[in-house]
Design an enzyme around this catalytic site. Structure first.
Site, PDB file in Angstrom:
ATOM      1  N   TYR A 562       0.816  -1.218   0.000  1.00  0.00           N
ATOM      2  CA  TYR A 562       0.000   0.000   0.000  1.00  0.00           C
ATOM      3  C   TYR A 562       0.849   1.268   0.000  1.00  0.00           C
ATOM      4  CZ  TYR A 562      -2.945  -3.760   1.808  1.00  0.00           C
ATOM      5  OH  TYR A 562      -3.566  -4.967   1.999  1.00  0.00           O
ATOM      6  N   HIS A 563       2.034   1.187  -0.617  1.00  0.00           N
ATOM      7  CA  HIS A 563       2.958   2.322  -0.579  1.00  0.00           C
ATOM      8  C   HIS A 563       3.120   2.962  -1.955  1.00  0.00           C
ATOM      9  CE1 HIS A 563       4.965   0.351   3.194  1.00  0.00           C
ATOM     10  NE2 HIS A 563       3.784   0.891   3.444  1.00  0.00           N
ATOM     11  N   GLN A 564       2.040   3.071  -2.718  1.00  0.00           N
ATOM     12  CA  GLN A 564       2.118   3.689  -4.039  1.00  0.00           C
ATOM     13  C   GLN A 564       2.609   5.127  -3.907  1.00  0.00           C
ATOM     14  OE1 GLN A 564      -0.785   2.028  -3.036  1.00  0.00           O
ATOM     15  NE2 GLN A 564      -0.468   0.181  -4.243  1.00  0.00           N
TER      16      GLN A 564
END
Length: 648
Positions: A562-564
């Site tokens: 979830y680190h876009q």
């Protein structure tokens, strides 16, 4: 019974206590009323505690007043960054600040750390999926990795794991070396510090990030992981800082007394009711920006099917995240001109880097079975005890997420800089027979049902420990395009996971580390064994657990952390991919800034939330410098750091 906020709960005493025990021809036991009274108090207390987990008073009021007059600043998005920017700008009582948030208040489940996977696939998220690929995500439904982003106050910070990790010195020095002068480690550290320093008072509150350690549950498993790492030469450190970049540590979290403390709560909700110059409009979907030459003049948004327009006199700050910030820019005519023309969007500004440079921490999960036939199973009583603990005391298994706060940074490449680890490990523990917890995790990630069934089968007889092998410095870069002009249509997301040989090689070394961990005495004392998940393509490979096998496995079991980031890249104007300047202004425009993870030139080698908050603090700082007519320090001239800059 009266609750905060004027609510009231009435419980029928006749339906509680011994009178509730009779059924059919079976009479209720005799009683004199004392026990019924005690039961009434208990039930009322439980109901009251449930309502007090997330009172409406902790969130800003939804503004429904006049929008005809211009605002000095409009902030788009009340997530991890937008909440900070709006809070800091509204500290100046002469500035009118408007926040437009596409979602509303977070659900009560957002408050409980143990339930953070439960928000996925709900209306409180933007439920995005990547495009199918032959190289990754094949074990996910439809071969698409699920990329949820928060659609609520707090944004993705209302649904994340709440881990606070700042990153490595080389991350930020690397940004400076790429041309983003002023963003070196030493230059950004005061803004990290400011964000976690308690400020203000009851009369004049100011926002900040609350940091606390997570409550420890499953201590034996924590110790097992630490001991196994030590056997392989990895130390346990008090915190990750210069000189202690590798090893295992329990990282702090954005939590307080067993509840999430997103920036929407700590920065926005904490101050909004005392500032008449700060307005928050909820459920406001921003559709496009209007321009007059190189100046943004108005912001258009839709709410409950009605279109609105609000004018701005100073700056617009986009803080919609690494997916929605570039999407909004493109819908407004800012981006690659050919792509915009294909969709019939008038080009306001040719900026080819918008939507490019998409980076993420891809990971491969490895599942280990522990204590087969010996581990204590989860029971119904245990679940009920945990619910009671949380309701009454805000402690227990629901107040934390087991081993998730135990993080490892590991350098798998002996020939590289040992102070710059290339993998990060996260640990998720599932107690034997706790099928509901495993279902929350696997369904949340959109894993195909046949693989979920296998894991649930293992959990009948064993504990499961899932170790995330996370790629800290991805070489592969994805891209984002619009699917249509319609803001309700999700964009096209191409991850390019595992498309670079060096990324795959690093993950393979990371998996070999887990295999070594499996063989340590600490793990063998718990009968550790990597769980084999039948995958038809991979099972045809002759040698199980060979590199060929693991390469095949990684194609199927590919997750996001979830680190876009990186899709509105910060950099000098001579960089063809750069979209914003070092002061976060969009190149070629006078009063449009972007402040969120999308501006990262390269994703930090840690969880991204802490750095995103720092970016927001810097954005507010730049705006104050530009409009208040004087140079201000990182802390507005009044803040004094309370801890060493290397902490966390």
């Amino acid at each position: 019974m009266s609750l905060d906020g004027g609510q009231s709960i009435n419980v029928d005493a006749a339906a509680i206590g011994p009178n509730a025990c009779g059924s059919g021809s079976t009479p209720a036991p005799p009683a004199i009323g004392l026990w019924s009274g005690m039961m009434t108090v208990l039930v009322q207390s439980l109901l009251s505690s449930q309502c007090l987990i997330s009172p409406a008073s902790q969130w800003p009021v939804d503004y429904v007043g006049d929008l005809s007059q211009p605002y000095d600043f409009v902030v788009i998005g009340a997530g991890s960054a937008g909440s900070v920017v709006a809070s800091r700008l509204s500290e100046n009582p002469d500035w009118k600040v408007l926040v437009l948030e596409a979602g509303g208040d977070p659900p009560i489940e957002s408050e409980l750390p143990a339930l953070f996977f439960g928000l996925q696939h709900t209306k409180f998220m933007w439920n995005y999926f990547t495009e199918p690929s032959d190289e990754a995500c094949l074990g996910m439904k439809e071969g698409r990795c699920y990329w949820p982003r928060g659609k609520m106050l707090g944004g993705s910070g209302g649904a994340n794991a709440m881990l606070y990790v700042r990153g490595n010195r080389r991350d930020f020095d690397g940004w400076a070396a790429m041309g983003s002068t002023g963003w070196s480690y030493d230059q950004v550290m005061p803004f990290f510090e400011k964000s976690v320093t308690p400020q203000g008072n009851a009369t004049h509150p100011k926002g900040y990030v609350t940091l606390k350690p997570f409550e420890r549950q499953d201590n034996a498993i924590h110790q097992l992981i630490i001991d196994g790492g030590r056997e392989l030469g990895l130390p346990y450190v008090e915190r990750f800082q210069e000189g202690s970049e590798t090893g295992y540590a329990h990282v702090p979290g954005t939590v307080r007394e067993g509840q999430r403390m997103s920036t929407a709560k700590g920065y926005l909700g904490a101050v909004s009711r005392s500032r008449s110059n700060l307005h928050v409009v909820k459920n406001a979907l921003v559709t496009k920006l209007d321009f007059d030459g190189d100046t943004v003049t108005a912001v258009n948004f839709e709410r409950a099917g009605v279109n609105h327009q609000v004018k701005v006199s100073k700056d617009v700050v986009i803080s919609a995240g690494a997916i929605d910030s570039p999407a909004l820019l493109m819908r407004s005519g800012i981006g690659p001109s050919q792509h915009l023309k294909e969709l019939g969007i008038p080009v306001e500004l040719e900026l080819p880097g918008v939507g490019r440079n998409l980076q993420d921490h891809v990971l491969v999960p490895i599942f280990l079975r522990l204590d087969e036939g010996q581990g204590e199973p989860m029971t119904e009583k245990g679940i009920l005890d945990g619910i009671y603990q949380y309701l009454i005391h805000r402690t227990g298994p629901l107040a934390t997420h087991s081993t998730a706060s135990l993080v490892a940074f590991i350098n798998t490449n002996a020939s590289s800089d040992s102070a710059y680890p290339d993998t990060e490990n996260h640990h998720l523990f599932f107690q034997r027979a706790n099928h509901a917890s495993l279902e929350l995790f696997t369904k949340g990630l959109s894993i195909q049902d046949q693989y979920i069934d296998v894991l649930q089968g293992y959990l009948k007889e064993s504990h499961l420990l899932c170790v995330y092998v996370l790629l800290s410095h991805p070489a592969a870069k994805g891209e984002l395009h619009l699917r249509s002009r319609d803001p309700k249509e999700p964009p096209i997301l191409t991850s390019n996971y595992l498309s670079k040989p060096e990324d795959v090689a690093t993950l393979m070394r990371g998996i070999r580390y887990i295999e070594s961990l499996e063989q340590t005495k600490a793990f063998q004392d718990h009968l550790a064994e990597i769980a084999r998940i039948p995958i038809e393509e991979c099972d045809h490979i002759e040698s199980y657990r060979s590199e060929e096998y693991w390469r095949c496995y990684a194609k199927y079991f590919t997750f996001t952390c979830y680190h876009q980031s990186g899709t509105v890249k910060m950099g000098p104007d001579y960089d063809p991919e750069a979209c914003v300047s070092q002061r976060l202004k969009v190149h070629g425009l006078e009063n449009l800034r972007v402040a969120d993870a999308s501006i990262m030139p390269a994703v930090v080698s840690a969880n991204t939330n802490a750095a995103t908050v720092m970016i927001a603090e810097r954005a507010a700082h730049f705006i104050r410098e530009d409009y208040e007519g004087e140079a201000v320090g990182a802390n507005g001239g009044i803040w004094v750091p309370h801890m060493h800059a290397d902490d966390f």
